[in-house]
Scaffold this motif. Sequence first.
Motif, PDB file in Angstrom:
ATOM      1  N   LEU A  53       0.799  -1.227   0.000  1.00 59.30           N
ATOM      2  CA  LEU A  53       0.000   0.000   0.000  1.00 59.30           C
ATOM      3  C   LEU A  53       0.833   1.278   0.000  1.00 59.30           C
ATOM      4  O   LEU A  53       0.335   2.335  -0.396  1.00 59.30           O
ATOM      5  N   GLN A  57      -0.210   5.162  -1.061  1.00 62.48           N
ATOM      6  CA  GLN A  57      -0.502   6.015   0.086  1.00 62.48           C
ATOM      7  C   GLN A  57       0.397   7.250   0.090  1.00 62.48           C
ATOM      8  O   GLN A  57      -0.060   8.349   0.407  1.00 62.48           O
ATOM      9  N   GLU A  60      -0.920   9.677  -2.492  1.00 64.75           N
ATOM     10  CA  GLU A  60      -2.161  10.293  -2.014  1.00 64.75           C
ATOM     11  C   GLU A  60      -1.884  11.322  -0.927  1.00 64.75           C
ATOM     12  O   GLU A  60      -2.485  12.398  -0.898  1.00 64.75           O
ATOM     13  N   HIS A  61      -0.942  11.004  -0.040  1.00 65.07           N
ATOM     14  CA  HIS A  61      -0.587  11.934   1.038  1.00 65.07           C
ATOM     15  C   HIS A  61       0.033  13.201   0.458  1.00 65.07           C
ATOM     16  O   HIS A  61      -0.310  14.319   0.870  1.00 65.07           O
ATOM     17  N   GLN A  97      -7.828  11.089   6.591  1.00 62.76           N
ATOM     18  CA  GLN A  97      -7.306  10.192   5.555  1.00 62.76           C
ATOM     19  C   GLN A  97      -5.895   9.732   5.888  1.00 62.76           C
ATOM     20  O   GLN A  97      -5.531   8.579   5.623  1.00 62.76           O
ATOM     21  N   ALA A 101      -4.857   5.811   6.483  1.00 65.58           N
ATOM     22  CA  ALA A 101      -3.767   5.152   5.754  1.00 65.58           C
ATOM     23  C   ALA A 101      -2.809   4.466   6.724  1.00 65.58           C
ATOM     24  O   ALA A 101      -2.356   3.344   6.482  1.00 65.58           O
ATOM     25  N   GLU A 104      -4.460   1.344   7.942  1.00 67.95           N
ATOM     26  CA  GLU A 104      -4.502   0.299   6.914  1.00 67.95           C
ATOM     27  C   GLU A 104      -3.225  -0.527   6.925  1.00 67.95           C
ATOM     28  O   GLU A 104      -3.237  -1.707   6.587  1.00 67.95           O
TER      29      GLU A 104
END
Length: 114
Positions: A53, A57, A60-61, A97, A101, A104
């Motif tokens: 992931l 991630q 996205e971050h 979010q 993450a 996750e």
Amino acid sequence: MAQPHDVPTAAQLVAAVREFLRDDVLPAVEGRVRFHTRVAINVLGMVEREIELGPDQAAEHAARLAELGVADDAELAAAVRAGRFDGDDALTEALVQAVRAKLEVADPGYLQRP
């Protein structure tokens, strides 16, 4: 994309060690060694999830940080301390979010709990 390494991949190697510890070692040990084996199994699971992931991630971050107008976590923290985001729902959503993450990877089961 061509990979520089052959199979097994790092993720496959980590999974193999985790499964060995879970299936062969854990049933054969007791006490402190059993506890540390369980810890090692959990750590290897985290490593597997981060390998899988982590790249998405991270992207996205970075995108969330860019939307907030900061370059990195240190700049975000400084902006929060300075009150730049007081009452800003975008900050709250970005932080939610980011924590999601992390969970996750660290403990995805936590996200399934009521």
